[in-house]
Design a protein around this motif. Structure first.
Motif, PDB file in Angstrom:
ATOM      1  N   LYS A 404      12.267 -73.883 -17.024  1.00  0.00           N
ATOM      2  CA  LYS A 404      13.613 -73.575 -17.358  1.00  0.00           C
ATOM      3  C   LYS A 404      13.568 -72.425 -18.418  1.00  0.00           C
ATOM      4  O   LYS A 404      12.606 -72.255 -19.080  1.00  0.00           O
ATOM      5  CB  LYS A 404      14.130 -74.856 -18.258  1.00  0.00           C
ATOM      6  CG  LYS A 404      14.592 -76.082 -17.106  1.00  0.00           C
ATOM      7  CD  LYS A 404      15.642 -75.792 -16.224  1.00  0.00           C
ATOM      8  CE  LYS A 404      15.937 -76.583 -15.176  1.00  0.00           C
ATOM      9  NZ  LYS A 404      17.251 -76.208 -14.376  1.00  0.00           N
ATOM     10  N   GLY A 405      14.603 -71.656 -18.104  1.00  0.00           N
ATOM     11  CA  GLY A 405      14.640 -70.347 -18.951  1.00  0.00           C
ATOM     12  C   GLY A 405      15.452 -70.634 -20.268  1.00  0.00           C
ATOM     13  O   GLY A 405      15.646 -71.771 -20.581  1.00  0.00           O
ATOM     14  N   ALA A 406      15.934 -69.665 -20.822  1.00  0.00           N
ATOM     15  CA  ALA A 406      16.531 -69.996 -22.100  1.00  0.00           C
ATOM     16  C   ALA A 406      17.879 -70.424 -21.916  1.00  0.00           C
ATOM     17  O   ALA A 406      18.471 -71.119 -22.863  1.00  0.00           O
ATOM     18  CB  ALA A 406      16.811 -68.447 -22.742  1.00  0.00           C
ATOM     19  N   GLY A 407      18.466 -70.514 -20.708  1.00  0.00           N
ATOM     20  CA  GLY A 407      19.733 -71.170 -20.376  1.00  0.00           C
ATOM     21  C   GLY A 407      19.607 -71.995 -19.291  1.00  0.00           C
ATOM     22  O   GLY A 407      18.562 -72.430 -19.026  1.00  0.00           O
ATOM     23  N   ASP A 408      20.856 -72.471 -18.515  1.00  0.00           N
ATOM     24  CA  ASP A 408      20.661 -73.232 -17.388  1.00  0.00           C
ATOM     25  C   ASP A 408      20.198 -72.566 -16.110  1.00  0.00           C
ATOM     26  O   ASP A 408      21.102 -72.268 -15.321  1.00  0.00           O
ATOM     27  CB  ASP A 408      22.051 -74.041 -17.357  1.00  0.00           C
ATOM     28  CG  ASP A 408      22.033 -74.998 -16.308  1.00  0.00           C
ATOM     29  OD1 ASP A 408      21.223 -75.501 -16.048  1.00  0.00           O
ATOM     30  OD2 ASP A 408      23.308 -75.075 -15.807  1.00  0.00           O
ATOM     31  N   TYR A 409      19.014 -72.188 -16.137  1.00  0.00           N
ATOM     32  CA  TYR A 409      18.658 -71.265 -15.053  1.00  0.00           C
ATOM     33  C   TYR A 409      17.143 -71.462 -14.934  1.00  0.00           C
ATOM     34  O   TYR A 409      16.300 -71.957 -15.989  1.00  0.00           O
ATOM     35  CB  TYR A 409      19.097 -70.023 -14.969  1.00  0.00           C
ATOM     36  CG  TYR A 409      18.760 -69.413 -16.297  1.00  0.00           C
ATOM     37  CD1 TYR A 409      17.233 -68.580 -16.257  1.00  0.00           C
ATOM     38  CD2 TYR A 409      19.396 -68.884 -17.228  1.00  0.00           C
ATOM     39  CE1 TYR A 409      16.967 -67.858 -17.499  1.00  0.00           C
ATOM     40  CE2 TYR A 409      18.988 -68.239 -18.347  1.00  0.00           C
ATOM     41  CZ  TYR A 409      18.010 -67.547 -18.696  1.00  0.00           C
ATOM     42  OH  TYR A 409      17.536 -67.204 -19.729  1.00  0.00           O
ATOM     43  N   ARG A 487      17.628 -63.143 -24.251  1.00  0.00           N
ATOM     44  CA  ARG A 487      17.264 -64.047 -23.208  1.00  0.00           C
ATOM     45  C   ARG A 487      15.931 -63.730 -22.610  1.00  0.00           C
ATOM     46  O   ARG A 487      15.072 -64.657 -22.398  1.00  0.00           O
ATOM     47  CB  ARG A 487      18.264 -64.012 -22.080  1.00  0.00           C
ATOM     48  CG  ARG A 487      19.475 -64.805 -22.228  1.00  0.00           C
ATOM     49  CD  ARG A 487      20.652 -64.904 -21.412  1.00  0.00           C
ATOM     50  NE  ARG A 487      20.085 -65.177 -19.949  1.00  0.00           N
ATOM     51  CZ  ARG A 487      20.865 -64.850 -18.814  1.00  0.00           C
ATOM     52  NH1 ARG A 487      21.947 -64.769 -18.954  1.00  0.00           N
ATOM     53  NH2 ARG A 487      20.255 -65.252 -17.865  1.00  0.00           N
ATOM     54  N   PRO A 488      15.698 -62.471 -22.112  1.00  0.00           N
ATOM     55  CA  PRO A 488      14.508 -62.197 -21.675  1.00  0.00           C
ATOM     56  C   PRO A 488      13.002 -62.694 -22.611  1.00  0.00           C
ATOM     57  O   PRO A 488      11.969 -63.320 -22.121  1.00  0.00           O
ATOM     58  CB  PRO A 488      14.200 -60.663 -21.753  1.00  0.00           C
ATOM     59  CG  PRO A 488      15.469 -60.382 -21.456  1.00  0.00           C
ATOM     60  CD  PRO A 488      16.292 -61.073 -22.438  1.00  0.00           C
ATOM     61  N   TYR A 489      13.307 -62.504 -23.899  1.00  0.00           N
ATOM     62  CA  TYR A 489      12.196 -63.004 -24.809  1.00  0.00           C
ATOM     63  C   TYR A 489      12.223 -64.302 -25.006  1.00  0.00           C
ATOM     64  O   TYR A 489      11.153 -64.836 -24.989  1.00  0.00           O
ATOM     65  CB  TYR A 489      12.490 -62.348 -26.295  1.00  0.00           C
ATOM     66  CG  TYR A 489      11.477 -62.965 -27.475  1.00  0.00           C
ATOM     67  CD1 TYR A 489      10.351 -62.353 -27.614  1.00  0.00           C
ATOM     68  CD2 TYR A 489      12.168 -64.035 -28.176  1.00  0.00           C
ATOM     69  CE1 TYR A 489       9.609 -63.232 -28.659  1.00  0.00           C
ATOM     70  CE2 TYR A 489      11.303 -64.511 -29.135  1.00  0.00           C
ATOM     71  CZ  TYR A 489      10.071 -63.916 -29.414  1.00  0.00           C
ATOM     72  OH  TYR A 489       9.242 -64.514 -30.391  1.00  0.00           O
ATOM     73  N   GLU A 490      13.274 -65.192 -25.180  1.00  0.00           N
ATOM     74  CA  GLU A 490      13.250 -66.601 -25.047  1.00  0.00           C
ATOM     75  C   GLU A 490      12.757 -67.085 -23.662  1.00  0.00           C
ATOM     76  O   GLU A 490      12.105 -68.303 -23.695  1.00  0.00           O
ATOM     77  CB  GLU A 490      14.691 -66.886 -25.016  1.00  0.00           C
ATOM     78  CG  GLU A 490      15.241 -66.799 -26.458  1.00  0.00           C
ATOM     79  CD  GLU A 490      14.476 -67.391 -27.690  1.00  0.00           C
ATOM     80  OE1 GLU A 490      13.885 -68.425 -27.605  1.00  0.00           O
ATOM     81  OE2 GLU A 490      14.641 -66.539 -28.771  1.00  0.00           O
ATOM     82  N   ASP A 491      13.111 -66.275 -22.415  1.00  0.00           N
ATOM     83  CA  ASP A 491      12.321 -66.846 -21.301  1.00  0.00           C
ATOM     84  C   ASP A 491      10.853 -66.820 -21.350  1.00  0.00           C
ATOM     85  O   ASP A 491       9.964 -67.563 -20.882  1.00  0.00           O
ATOM     86  CB  ASP A 491      12.925 -66.030 -20.392  1.00  0.00           C
ATOM     87  CG  ASP A 491      14.275 -66.218 -19.769  1.00  0.00           C
ATOM     88  OD1 ASP A 491      14.783 -67.233 -20.355  1.00  0.00           O
ATOM     89  OD2 ASP A 491      14.809 -65.541 -18.935  1.00  0.00           O
TER      90      ASP A 491
END
Length: 676
Positions: A404-409, A487-491
């Motif tokens: 799971k990434g930073a969001g619903d994806y 988002r990329p960093y959180e991923d």
């Protein structure tokens, strides 16, 4: 210093599709671009002294001994394409540099200026790795005819198809044969809109030059192909076999270089005002969420074979050639493991002919296979590395993880393990961050960032494809806009956490991270944030030190899109994701590599972070290449690059110590076994 030197070879070989065996035809570093010009003859180019190029024809049956010269051109030509015409002659088209007055340019013989000064009064003064001059790429045509068993030039020699048009094709810096195509009806090509500044806009249009004999001394003016509502890059124009239709791709945005290419059709070359889009939807987004690249017409012109990336692999897809029949999104045709590089028809005259597919993978640097689209089967014909066995590699070393990434994806990552992998042992993590940022790690071979090279040092290599990555749908890719360090960093944080929790054979306490271009930006961003403390060492290749310096690049449309405006209209958008604002947190040992010919990210973007690291007393090293661009391409330089990078990460991960201990044990064992 590196000793020994590198020996470079270049060969033209014939591959027998029945036996899988190859035969040497030409062994010459100056020979290139072999092209069939009959069932038993091929044409190729040979570069010579003073910038000249010789066009040669050779016979398959007796290679070398039968080669003869068609013509010698007093310039460097490349990107040749030929097409048999109805009158028995052969159309010949190539690219070569043109002077401002439309003549062939040959820098080797041109008069040298007394001063090295360059003066500019408008945007776009340099591109990729060179300062721009007055000469431009152009397309040149002529025709060949066979007399007394030999091909000769007809007409007036090479004619500049773009003379007086202000158009340039192939499009620099990477344009080639994919930027144009020929048929008995004429020439189609892609060129930048001359009315828009190329530093600010991506717009390239499709043009048509009608030609009947390819001997016309004065070519007709190029005519534009209309695509209402689509104003971005145009790519991959390909004529149908009947010569009346053209398939190509077109993007919508004129300031987004990574926008989704739409598959397009020009149904009739006689009417350039009517084009059709495949999988079009009312909202303009398109029903097919992937990015078509290479296009090939089937032998009967009823289908299009298209390559497009999906989930870290470049697949082959079949699409009906009539957009009205393409109601369902296409399905994948079975090919060899990895990613497709090129596709060709084995026999154009056979409507049921099979395809010759070239591909690579993370373990195989070159694979040729025969694909039967009707049966959805593939048979491997030849593999240069014997599907990785030559390198001691196999598909068993390759894996995937999804988290799971930073969001619903979901986010996907490729995993490469050492060839001697033992799941009972623990291996330090090598964390690779890709560039782009609209790009992706693929299951494909690379001579520059090859995961197997790192894995064979004793690492488990994990290559995440976070927000911004291509091949996972446009929503994930476009999610990086205005979010470079978000988002990329959180991923990537999520990726590291997933590895910690779910991969017991990975030692995250000895992790290292490496990245280039946008990946280099992310290394600098990580340095100033908590994830940076998770790594023992970092490697930044041609990265961004400060986003406020993005306007020192050459293609300004890139920061305008990704940072949602110009630096003077939206400075806050640039400042928000600036790694330089967090240098007070930098603490991890870091290697920096940068090159002086990198005009995409100037050398100061490497010098500045090195100066910060040194001033703060953080272990650091700078490796600079004065003769490389955004990529390190020269063999000796590549060797140095790998030596420096591997030595750096191995030192801090403990791999260097482990390797030395193994060597010492081997010496002791060798002495023990020797008789006294």
């Amino acid at each position: 210093m590196v000793g020994g030197g590198c020996v470079k070879t270049s060969q033209i070989r014939l591959l027998d599709v029945e036996s899988g065996q190859s035969t040497l035809l030409v062994d010459d570093l100056s020979a290139s671009e072999p092209t069939w010009i009959g069932d038993d003859e091929f044409l190729y180019l040979k570069s010579g002294e003073k910038g000249n190029t010789t066009v040669l024809v050779d016979k398959i049956a007796r290679p070398g001994s039968q080669a003869y010269e068609v013509t010698t051109i007093k310039a460097r030509i490349s990107n040749i394409k030929i097409k048999e015409l109805t009158n028995g002659t052969v159309a010949f088209v190539c690219s070569a540099s043109a002077t401002p007055d439309g003549q062939l340019s040959n820098p080797a013989t041109a008069k040298k200026p007394y001063s090295s000064a360059k003066v500019y009064t408008s945007l776009f003064v340099r591109h990729w790795d060179e300062w721009l001059g007055e000469d431009k790429n152009s397309l040149w045509y002529t025709a060949l005819e066979k007399k007394n068993g030999r091909f000769t030039l007809t007409g007036h020699g090479l004619v500049n198809a773009l003379a007086g048009s202000k158009l340039e094709s192939p499009v620099p810096p990477f344009g080639g044969t994919g930027d144009f195509d020929i048929s008995p009806t004429g020439l189609v090509f892609v060129a930048k809109d001359p009315e828009l500044n190329p530093a600010l806009y991506t717009k390239t249009d499709l043009y048509y030059v009608p030609l009947k004999t390819f001997t016309e001394e004065q070519p007709p003016s190029p005519q534009i192909v209309e695509t209402p509502g689509l104003e971005g890059y145009t790519n991959s124009p390909v004529f149908s076999h009947c010569g009346r239709k053209v398939a190509f791709t077109r993007m919508r945005s004129k300031q987004y270089e990574s926008d989704k290419p739409r598959l397009m059709l020009l149904p009739d070359i006689g009417d350039l005002s009517k084009t059709e889009e495949f999988f079009a939807t009312d909202d303009g987004e398109g029903a097919w969420d992937y990015r078509p690249e290479t296009i090939l017409w089937s032998a009967d012109d009823k289908s299009l074979y298209v390559t497009a990336e999906k989930n870290a692999r470049v697949h082959l897809w079949e699409v009906p050639s009539n957009p009205a029949d393409a109601r369902d999104t296409p399905s994948v045709i079975m090919t060899a493991d990895g990613s497709v590089n090129d596709i060709r028809l084995l026999a154009e005259a056979d409507s049921s002919s099979k395809l010759l597919v070239t591909s690579t993978s993370l373990v195989d640097n070159s694979c040729y296979s025969i694909v039967d689209p009707s049966a959805n089967t593939t048979d491997i014909l030849s593999s240069n590395s014997k599907q990785g066995k030559t390198f001691g590699l196999s598909r068993s070393s390759i894996g995937d993880i999804t988290f799971k990434g930073a969001g619903d994806y979901d986010v996907h990552a490729l995993v490469v393990r050492p060839s001697n992998f033992d799941e009972k042992k623990k291996y330090p993590l090598c964390f690779l961050i890709h560039g782009g940022p609209q790009g992706a790690w693929q299951d494909g071979w690379s001579n520059r960032w090859n995961p197997a090279v790192f894995a064979e040092q004793g690492y488990v290599v994990v290559s995440p494809n976070p927000t911004g990555s291509t091949g996972y749908g446009m929503a994930l890719q476009n999610g990086i806009k205005g979010q470079w360090g978000g988002r990329p960093y959180e991923d990537l944080v999520k990726a590291f956490e997933h590895i910690e929790e779910n991969m017991p054979y990975v030692d995250t306490d000895r992790a290292v991270a490496l990245g280039a271009s946008y990946g280099g930006y992310m290394i600098n961003w990580i340095q100033g944030h908590p994830l940076g403390r998770k790594f023992k060492a970092l490697v930044c290749h041609d990265g961004v030190f400060s986003t406020l310096n993005q306007w020192s690049t050459e293609e300004l449309f890139f920061p305008i899109h990704d940072f949602e405006g110009t630096i003077y209209d939206n400075r806050a958008g640039y400042e928000k994701w600036d790694p330089a604002q967090h240098v007070n947190e930098w603490a991890t040992p870091q290697l920096i590599i940068h090159s002086e010919l990198d005009y995409r990210l100037p050398i100061t973007e490497g010098l500045a972070p090195f100066n910060v690291l040194q001033s703060k007393g953080i272990p650091s090293k700078l490796v600079m290449f004065p003769d490389e661009n955004h990529w390190v391409l020269k063999p000796e330089n590549s060797l140095v690059w790998h030596e420096q990078v591997l030595a750096w990460i191995n030192k801090y991960s403990g791999v260097e110590k482990e390797t030395q201990e193994v060597r010492e044990m081997a010496v002791v064992e060798d002495k023990r076994q020797k008789p006294m």
